[in-house]
Write an enzyme that holds these catalytic residues in place. Structure first.
Site, mmCIF file in Angstrom:
data_model
loop_
_atom_site.group_PDB
_atom_site.id
_atom_site.type_symbol
_atom_site.label_atom_id
_atom_site.label_comp_id
_atom_site.label_asym_id
_atom_site.label_seq_id
_atom_site.Cartn_x
_atom_site.Cartn_y
_atom_site.Cartn_z
ATOM 1 N N GLU A 164 33.860 10.279 26.969
ATOM 2 C CA GLU A 164 34.649 11.165 26.097
ATOM 3 C C GLU A 164 35.420 12.265 26.834
ATOM 4 O O GLU A 164 35.316 13.432 26.492
ATOM 5 C CB GLU A 164 33.715 11.803 25.057
ATOM 6 C CG GLU A 164 33.027 10.764 24.180
ATOM 7 C CD GLU A 164 32.124 11.366 23.121
ATOM 8 O OE1 GLU A 164 31.876 12.575 23.143
ATOM 9 O OE2 GLU A 164 31.660 10.599 22.255
ATOM 10 N N GLU A 269 29.042 1.289 20.994
ATOM 11 C CA GLU A 269 28.268 2.088 20.025
ATOM 12 C C GLU A 269 28.653 1.701 18.601
ATOM 13 O O GLU A 269 28.896 2.556 17.742
ATOM 14 C CB GLU A 269 28.529 3.582 20.249
ATOM 15 C CG GLU A 269 28.277 4.039 21.673
ATOM 16 C CD GLU A 269 28.470 5.530 21.897
ATOM 17 O OE1 GLU A 269 28.524 6.311 20.924
ATOM 18 O OE2 GLU A 269 28.578 5.930 23.070
HETATM 19 C C1 GLA Z 1 28.665 9.696 21.170
HETATM 20 C C2 GLA Z 1 27.831 9.472 22.396
HETATM 21 C C3 GLA Z 1 26.525 8.831 22.063
HETATM 22 C C4 GLA Z 1 25.894 9.468 20.863
HETATM 23 C C5 GLA Z 1 26.825 9.423 19.706
HETATM 24 C C6 GLA Z 1 26.133 9.992 18.511
HETATM 25 O O1 GLA Z 1 29.277 8.561 20.728
HETATM 26 O O2 GLA Z 1 28.459 8.681 23.375
HETATM 27 O O3 GLA Z 1 25.661 8.991 23.130
HETATM 28 O O4 GLA Z 1 25.537 10.793 21.128
HETATM 29 O O5 GLA Z 1 27.953 10.190 20.072
HETATM 30 O O6 GLA Z 1 24.795 9.667 18.446
#
Ligand code: GLA
Length: 377
Positions: A164, A269
């Site tokens: 990020e 994710e």
């Molecule tokens: C982001 C992070 C993850 C997690 C999510 C929420 O996507 O990369 O590690 O913290 O937020 O759980």
């Protein structure tokens, strides 16, 4: 998990087949899981929570071993958890995670080396609270990456090296990493990870990767990095989706754009939020009980029309993944079952969400059968 042999090797009538298709594709399966259905396409993974590993939650771990062949830690390898102070390391949970993955022959993903969030409060300051120098922060980063990657060398297959760090508005995110070190913090992180484990697959991971500005920035950066010999091998598209956004075309454009740079694509994710959005975010809303109730409409179960939408959405997403299986290495869900998903608490705390393929009793949902059905029929 119990084997279900049911009707394998039995001749079925057309109406029996129609009945089975309509009712439960599961009836046609034995003990295979998602990992088996997609074994010629990509790894199918899940994030494992700290409690599951700490408590050695057999029921959940058996489900994970049966369904998935890739794992990520939800929190245990984040800087603030694994390395909360300069000389303090918590390897207990990460060790259990790696041991579980090895025992089950899984692709093991390390998450995450450098991120602006979930870091120790004093990472960017000295004992007196004063912001540290570029050299001092580079040393902290080097110590962190080298120690962690070296410890799991040859065991953790792949690392999310940077998370990020790019926004559509600013290019590089205005984080402490950028402010203190400058944009080269990213390159440095990739080099350090590569030096510690030359065989590890190294990823840049971010959300909203369907956004065209972020996509273009990442593509340019990767092309520059490749010319400069920066060891980057993959792009992680987090995939925190909603029922109707982002649209498939935007996701597809990014898969193609990242694939065309030679990067392997990972969905890192994945989940699908079914609840109404609250763009004003938590604090205001938590004060307004009535309004917060309207943001939490499915406490007693998901209505059929929304469940159907969720099922269709997952089917559509996986069709897209299959279409681009030549570029995609892995599809990892952010969690396994709805009851433990972070989406129950974000962006509003205490809601009942339904973002995953397994329900609150850890049973496969319609969305599971729709996804599995893409490979079974
Ligand atoms: C982001 C992070 C993850 C997690 C999510 C929420 O996507 O990369 O590690 O913290 O937020 O759980």
């Amino acid at each position: 998990m119990e084997r279900r042999y049911f009707i394998r090797n039995t001749i079925l009538t057309a109406s029996a087949i129609a009945y089975l298709k309509a009712n439960a594709i599961a009836a046609l399966t034995d003990s295979r899981g998602l990992k088996d259905y997609f074994k010629n396409d990509f790894f199918v993974g899940t994030a494992i929570g700290t409690r599951t590993l700490l408590q050695n939650d057999r029921e959940m771990l058996d489900l994970i071993a049966n369904e998935f062949n890739a794992i990520t830690t939800e929190n245990a390898l984040k800087w603030g958890s694994v390395h909360p102070a300069e000389n303090e390391w918590n390897f207990d949970v990460p060790d259990k995670f790696v041991e579980f993955g090895k025992k089950n022959n899984m692709f093991i993903q390390g998450h995450v080396l450098v991120w602006h969030s979930q870091v120790p409060r004093n990472l960017f300051v000295d004992e007196g609270g004063k912001q540290i120098s570029k050299d001092a922060l580079l040393k902290r980063m080097e110590n962190h990456i080298s120690t962690l990657v070296d410890r799991y060398k040859g065991k953790i297959n792949s690392w999310d090296v940077v998370n990020e760090s790019i926004t559509p508005e600013d290019g590089f995110r205005k984080s402490k990493w950028l402010e203190i070190i400058g944009p080269e913090f990213m390159k440095r992180a990739f080099h350090l990870a590569h030096e510690a484990d030359p065989d590890a697959h190294l990823i840049y991971n971010d959300y909203g990767m369907d956004n065209s500005k972020r996509r273009d920035f990442v593509v340019d950066l990767v092309n520059k990095y490749k010319k400069q010999g920066v060891p980057i091998h993959g792009i992680g598209m987090q995939g925190h989706f909603n029922l109707d956004s982002p649209n498939s075309k935007a996701i597809e454009d990014s898969i193609e754009a990242f694939g065309s740079t030679g990067m392997r694509v990972h969905f890192t994710e994945l989940d699908v939020d079914v609840l109404p959005h609250d763009w004003r975010r938590t604090s205001e809303v938590s004060k307004n009980i009535e309004y917060s109730k309207s943001l939490n409409p499915y406490v007693d179960g998901l209505p059929k029309d929304i469940n159907d939408k969720l099922t269709k959405r997952y089917e559509e997403i996986f069709k897209l993944f299959l279409k681009h299986r030549d570029k995609i290495d892995r599809v990892t869900f952010w969690g396994t079952s709805d009851d433990r998903s972070w989406k129950n608490n974000f962006p509003v705390r205490g809601r009942t969400n339904y973002p995953l393929l397994f329900d609150r009793d850890h049973k496969p949902k319609d969305a599971y059968f729709a996804v599995a059905g893409l490979k079974q029929l």
